[in-house]
Design an enzyme around this catalytic site. Sequence first.
Site, PDB file in Angstrom:
ATOM      1  N   ASP A 299      30.182  20.443  59.519  1.00 55.97           N
ATOM      2  CA  ASP A 299      30.921  19.260  60.001  1.00 55.97           C
ATOM      3  C   ASP A 299      29.920  18.212  60.508  1.00 55.97           C
ATOM      4  OD1 ASP A 299      32.899  17.496  60.702  1.00 55.97           O
ATOM      5  OD2 ASP A 299      33.732  18.701  62.331  1.00 55.97           O
ATOM      6  N   HIS A 303      26.820   9.692  64.339  1.00 55.82           N
ATOM      7  CA  HIS A 303      27.252   8.446  64.974  1.00 55.82           C
ATOM      8  C   HIS A 303      25.999   7.741  65.482  1.00 55.82           C
ATOM      9  CE1 HIS A 303      31.537   9.406  64.992  1.00 55.82           C
ATOM     10  NE2 HIS A 303      31.233  10.620  65.412  1.00 55.82           N
ATOM     11  N   PHE A 317      33.569  11.593  68.905  1.00 53.90           N
ATOM     12  CA  PHE A 317      33.572  13.015  68.551  1.00 53.90           C
ATOM     13  C   PHE A 317      32.598  13.257  67.399  1.00 53.90           C
ATOM     14  CE2 PHE A 317      38.006  12.840  70.254  1.00 53.90           C
ATOM     15  CZ  PHE A 317      37.979  13.952  71.077  1.00 53.90           C
TER      16      PHE A 317
END
Length: 418
Positions: A299, A303, A317
């Site tokens: 996953d 960011h 997240f």
Amino acid sequence: MKTYLKNGYIFTEHGFEKRDVFVSGDRLSLSHSHRYDESIDCSGLYIIPGFVDVHVHLREPGFFYKESIKTGTEAAAKGGYTAVCPMPNLNPAPSDMESLRAQLDLIRKDAAVKVFPYGTITRAQSGRGQLSDMEAMKEHVIAFSDDGKGVQSQELMEEAMLKAKAMDKMIVAHCEDESLLTGGYIHEGAYARAHGHKGICSESEWGQVQRDIELCKKTGVQYHVCHISTKETVELIRQAKKDGVRISCETGPHYLVLCDEDLREDGRFKMNPPLRSAEDRAALVEGIQDGTIDMIATDHAPHSAEEKSRGLEKSAFGIVGLETAFPILYTELVKKNVISLEKLIELMAIRPRQVFGIEGGYLKEGQAADLAILDLSKSYTIDPEQFLSKGRSTPFAGWQVQGENTMTFVNGKKVWER
Ligand SMILES: [Zn+2]
């Protein structure tokens, strides 16, 4: 071009064997030859089918400042991955051929490893309303997913499953019941209570998994659950497999190695689903040991530094994972005798290919030359400044690890070298 990889241990269906192997064009050959262009001494190294990550976020098109196809796949190559499947929470989200084409063009131009994108389940990946143009995209996508969001309507999920089944494609589900969310951002457990944080309950995940298992029984679709994080989910899937449901699942390295007791007041520890309790972690470890959990996917969710700098409550997240997954899992699970090295390779390289129908696997004559060459003796400290990914946020920064990928081949071409 023929490359002679000599004196290494190669991963075959019988486990590791000390054997020479040749990369000839885009294939492997095990028969000895005196004619080759290059030879690489692999003494003490482990040659494996490259890892496959069925759950990454490459952020392009739409979020180039977080990651690109180029930087994300270079990070994958460095981590020992030869194939990745990027999720469709993009702009535009690939919910018809026109929006998918933008991504396919970038992949063709920039990808360092094999990239098999997902198409969305719902139009514009909204989790509601209308289904995407699944039919038009079916030849160009690995499967359908709305990752980042759960499909909220049961009727819509059933319709998607029936369509996918008719096309012989998989539904890959991020399970999250939004009606149970109350603005939480870490696990609803001891740490959240002690530090006054809002929690995310376990049922928001397993409740939707339970709903979908019933829909799988009804529709017969091949169904895969993303990033499972709770002990209840492990048990539901264990039972569904016993019942003959066509179900598979993945968990992430962080859920196997960390729990909410490890949380710090830092965005590096924030991802969705969140790090759960120690009990949940133990159930996930049992799940990989007994085969309930088929594979490990990172996953990988990069960011910007700013987006991850706002503490637990306000940060975005997601954490990066492609460049840390193997060393973390080798150090924390294999070196500590939780699972064998062979089992780890099964979880990261073999099962993803089998479940998703991706070429390659155990090394043998004629196999696709998608390889990683691992140095298991190398010790070092994880330093995010060294990442090729644009994302630097990881709870594993500063961890002392062992095991490093030294070289990656995709289609017989060397795409990364230490
Ligand atoms: Zn997700």
